[in-house]
Design a protein around this motif. Structure first.
Motif, short mmCIF file in Angstrom:
data_model
loop_
_atom_site.label_atom_id
_atom_site.label_comp_id
_atom_site.label_asym_id
_atom_site.label_seq_id
_atom_site.Cartn_x
_atom_site.Cartn_y
_atom_site.Cartn_z
N PHE A 104 0.82 -1.20 0.00
CA PHE A 104 0.00 0.00 0.00
C PHE A 104 0.86 1.26 0.00
O PHE A 104 0.34 2.36 0.20
N VAL A 105 2.16 1.11 -0.22
CA VAL A 105 3.07 2.25 -0.28
C VAL A 105 3.46 2.53 -1.72
O VAL A 105 3.29 3.64 -2.23
N GLY A 106 3.96 1.53 -2.41
CA GLY A 106 4.37 1.70 -3.79
C GLY A 106 5.84 2.02 -3.92
O GLY A 106 6.56 2.23 -2.94
N ILE A 107 6.30 2.07 -5.16
CA ILE A 107 7.69 2.35 -5.49
C ILE A 107 7.73 3.63 -6.32
O ILE A 107 6.94 3.81 -7.24
N SER A 108 8.65 4.51 -5.99
CA SER A 108 8.76 5.77 -6.73
C SER A 108 9.30 5.50 -8.14
O SER A 108 9.88 4.44 -8.41
N VAL A 156 -0.51 -15.41 7.66
CA VAL A 156 -0.21 -13.99 7.76
C VAL A 156 -0.59 -13.27 6.47
O VAL A 156 -0.25 -13.73 5.37
N LEU A 157 -1.28 -12.15 6.61
CA LEU A 157 -1.46 -11.20 5.53
C LEU A 157 -0.56 -10.02 5.86
O LEU A 157 -0.82 -9.27 6.82
N ALA A 158 0.53 -9.86 5.09
CA ALA A 158 1.52 -8.82 5.37
C ALA A 158 1.25 -7.63 4.47
O ALA A 158 1.35 -7.73 3.24
N TYR A 159 0.90 -6.49 5.08
CA TYR A 159 0.59 -5.28 4.32
C TYR A 159 1.75 -4.29 4.46
O TYR A 159 2.10 -3.89 5.58
N ARG A 160 2.32 -3.92 3.33
CA ARG A 160 3.39 -2.93 3.34
C ARG A 160 2.76 -1.54 3.39
O ARG A 160 2.27 -1.02 2.39
N ALA A 161 2.77 -0.92 4.59
CA ALA A 161 2.19 0.40 4.78
C ALA A 161 3.24 1.41 5.21
O ALA A 161 2.94 2.60 5.32
N LEU A 162 4.45 0.95 5.49
CA LEU A 162 5.54 1.79 5.95
C LEU A 162 6.72 1.63 5.01
O LEU A 162 7.05 0.51 4.60
N ALA A 163 7.37 2.73 4.67
CA ALA A 163 8.39 2.68 3.63
C ALA A 163 9.76 2.28 4.14
O ALA A 163 10.55 1.70 3.41
N ASN A 164 10.07 2.59 5.40
CA ASN A 164 11.41 2.35 5.91
C ASN A 164 11.37 1.74 7.30
O ASN A 164 10.47 2.02 8.09
N SER A 165 12.39 0.95 7.61
CA SER A 165 12.49 0.33 8.93
C SER A 165 13.01 1.28 9.98
O SER A 165 12.89 1.02 11.17
N THR A 166 13.64 2.36 9.60
CA THR A 166 14.18 3.33 10.55
C THR A 166 13.85 4.73 10.08
O THR A 166 13.63 4.97 8.89
N VAL A 167 13.82 5.64 11.02
CA VAL A 167 13.64 7.06 10.71
C VAL A 167 14.88 7.77 11.22
O VAL A 167 15.04 7.96 12.41
N GLU A 168 15.76 8.11 10.33
CA GLU A 168 17.04 8.69 10.72
C GLU A 168 17.04 10.19 10.42
O GLU A 168 16.59 10.64 9.38
N SER A 187 -4.53 -0.36 4.72
CA SER A 187 -4.15 -1.71 5.14
C SER A 187 -5.12 -2.26 6.18
O SER A 187 -5.50 -3.43 6.14
N ILE A 188 -5.52 -1.40 7.12
CA ILE A 188 -6.51 -1.85 8.12
C ILE A 188 -7.82 -2.21 7.45
O ILE A 188 -8.44 -3.24 7.77
N ASP A 189 -8.26 -1.39 6.52
CA ASP A 189 -9.51 -1.69 5.81
C ASP A 189 -9.40 -2.98 5.01
O ASP A 189 -10.36 -3.76 4.93
N ALA A 190 -8.23 -3.23 4.41
CA ALA A 190 -8.03 -4.49 3.69
C ALA A 190 -8.07 -5.67 4.64
O ALA A 190 -8.62 -6.73 4.32
N ALA A 191 -7.52 -5.50 5.84
CA ALA A 191 -7.56 -6.57 6.84
C ALA A 191 -8.98 -6.84 7.29
O ALA A 191 -9.38 -7.99 7.53
N ILE A 192 -9.77 -5.77 7.44
CA ILE A 192 -11.18 -5.94 7.81
C ILE A 192 -11.91 -6.72 6.72
O ILE A 192 -12.67 -7.65 6.99
N GLU A 193 -11.67 -6.32 5.45
CA GLU A 193 -12.32 -7.00 4.33
C GLU A 193 -11.92 -8.46 4.27
O GLU A 193 -12.74 -9.33 3.91
N ALA A 194 -10.68 -8.77 4.62
CA ALA A 194 -10.20 -10.15 4.61
C ALA A 194 -10.66 -10.95 5.82
O ALA A 194 -10.38 -12.15 5.91
N GLU A 195 -11.31 -10.30 6.77
CA GLU A 195 -11.84 -10.94 7.97
C GLU A 195 -10.74 -11.62 8.79
O GLU A 195 -10.86 -12.77 9.21
N VAL A 196 -9.66 -10.88 9.01
CA VAL A 196 -8.58 -11.41 9.83
C VAL A 196 -9.04 -11.50 11.28
O VAL A 196 -10.03 -10.88 11.68
#
Length: 435
Positions: A104-108, A156-168, A187-196
């Motif tokens: 849900f982030v994408g690539i530039s 596991v349904l893994a949703y990429r919602a964050l771009a980086n592992s650290t904030v430097e 991502s939360i809405d997708a998880a709701i739709e998937a009935e996690v």
């Protein structure tokens, strides 16, 4: 200094992660795909396999007695959404086909043109602590470590919602401001739709983060659907007030403990902590080389500290609870019941409960499954027992009653005495002397 998101420190991955929504689509091997569509693990930046000369000890598994717990449940039939930086399963023997990844982030455009790899470190590590598997015979996958996820059978349904592992922040500069929370909302809405069943959120923001209201509403939508939400309490660098989602009502907030049975000093004490879990120098997985054969020799490992990593341990325990309850035919527990059960079955903190950093104590998986309480402790303030009530005061007695009784008794004695005298005197007076 006020921060919207946490910055990583040496040896510790940040709990608060940079959010980035500047791109329009994710890039997989076959080409660009739309936001929210499948994310290829091959797009993650990988690490070289860990060269192990000695046993890599996943101490938290022994501390939680997981070998015994796995005899009862492994999380099978339970689905957990991990909303994080994305996860890499390529080149690893630990996940099988139990992980589905979405972006849900994408690539530039620049990243796409350069065929750049994205940062999946944090999400892979978190997901592994939750769901890394074992061999079919129940043994450890790798001969030089006992590591496995807390719920090795979970999906596991893994949703990429964050771009980086650290904030430097660059030297002398403020940390970069957070980007929009909209990828997390989607991502939360997708998880709701998937009935996690469970959503794991190993991230923190403050209430002034962009799109915070949308984020809060998404959390509440998930709760209204009966989804259990687990969040990291945060890593302590400054007392900056409430952190979210840890401070949202109804969220299971997790602090971190050490192998010495104590709260780690980095565990944030200003979030309403539900329970603690191991989070200090825990062992997990890093993204492996995707272009190499999936073997133990090519597996990359990582060891780190943070409440980010205590949270998926509790998410895993809840997955085990849900599976075990289903096996026993119990009615599905509500989030409120799960919270109450985790509190009641935790190993109590050394001082009082709730402890600012460990809540009602360190999670105890076996007791959580069996729903049994620990032995009471003298220091456990949460189990307050009121002192016994004082005996009732005697009812007041009329002081005239004893006097009246005494008078009656004396009168009775006198009557008896007179009767005896009369019985003796009267016959004697009637007798006549003989002639």
């Amino acid at each position: 200094m006020k921060r919207n998101l946490w910055r990583s420190t040496a040896g510790m991955l940040a709990v608060g992660l940079l959010l980035n929504t500047t791109a329009a689509g994710a890039f997989a091997e076959e080409g660009p795909v739309g936001i929210g569509e499948a994310f290829a693990a091959t797009r993650c930046e990988a690490r070289q396999a860990t060269q192990q000369a000695q046993m890599l000890d996943a101490w938290h598994l022994d501390r939680l007695h997981m070998e015994d717990v796995w005899q009862l449940a492994t999380g099978e039939g339970v689905t957990v959404a991990v909303i994080d930086t994305g996860v890499s399963t390529a080149g690893s023997l630990y996940f099988g086909n139990r992980v589905e990844a979405y972006d849900f982030v994408g690539i530039s455009e620049d990243e796409r043109n350069k065929q750049a790899k994205v940062d999946c470190m944090h999400g892979t590590f978190v997901t592994s602590l939750l769901a890394a598997g074992r061999r079919d015979d129940g043994g450890a996958v790798h001969s030089l470590t006992n590591f496995a996820g807390i719920a090795p059978g979970v999906k596991v349904l893994a949703y990429r919602a964050l771009a980086n592992s650290t904030v430097e922040a660059k030297e002398g500069e403020q940390p970069p401001p957070p980007a929009s929370l909209i990828p997390v909302v989607h991502s939360i809405d997708a998880a709701i739709e998937a009935e996690v069943d469970i959503i794991n959120l190993s991230l923190v923001v403050q209430s002034d983060a962009p799109d915070f209201d949308d984020f809060e509403n998404a959390v509440y939508r998930a709760q209204e659907r009966g989804i259990i939400i687990v969040a990291a309490a945060g890593n302590n660098t400054d007392n900056i007030g409430a952190l979210f989602p840890a401070s949202f009502p109804g969220v299971i907030t997790v602090g971190m403990s050490t192998d010495a049975e104590a709260a780690h000093p980095m565990s944030y004490a200003w979030s309403p902590v539900t329970v603690g879990a191991p989070g200090a120098q825990v062992v997990g997985l890093a993204p492996s080389m995707p272009d190499r054969e999936a073997t133990t020799a090519n597996q990359a490992f990582h060891q780190d500290t943070g409440t980010s990593f205590a949270a998926p341990i509790v998410s895993g325990v809840i997955a085990l609870m849900l599976e075990y309850d289903a096996k026993l035919g119990r009615e599905r527990a509500t989030p409120e019941q799960i919270i109450a059960r985790l509190k009641a079955t935790a190993d109590p903190p050394p001082a009082t409960a709730p402890d600012p950093q460990l809540g009602w104590g360190i999670v105890n998986p076996m007791r959580a499954l069996m729903d049994t309480r620990p032995a009471p402790m003298a220091s456990e303030a949460a189990e307050f027992t009121p002192p016994p009530a004082p005996p009732p005061e005697p009812e007041p007695v009329d002081a005239r009653m004893p006097a009246l009784g005494l008078g009656v008794a004396v009168g009775s004695v006198l009557v008896v005495g007179i009767g005896l005298v009369a019985a003796i005197a009267i016959p004697a007076a009637t007798r006549r002397p003989g002639p």
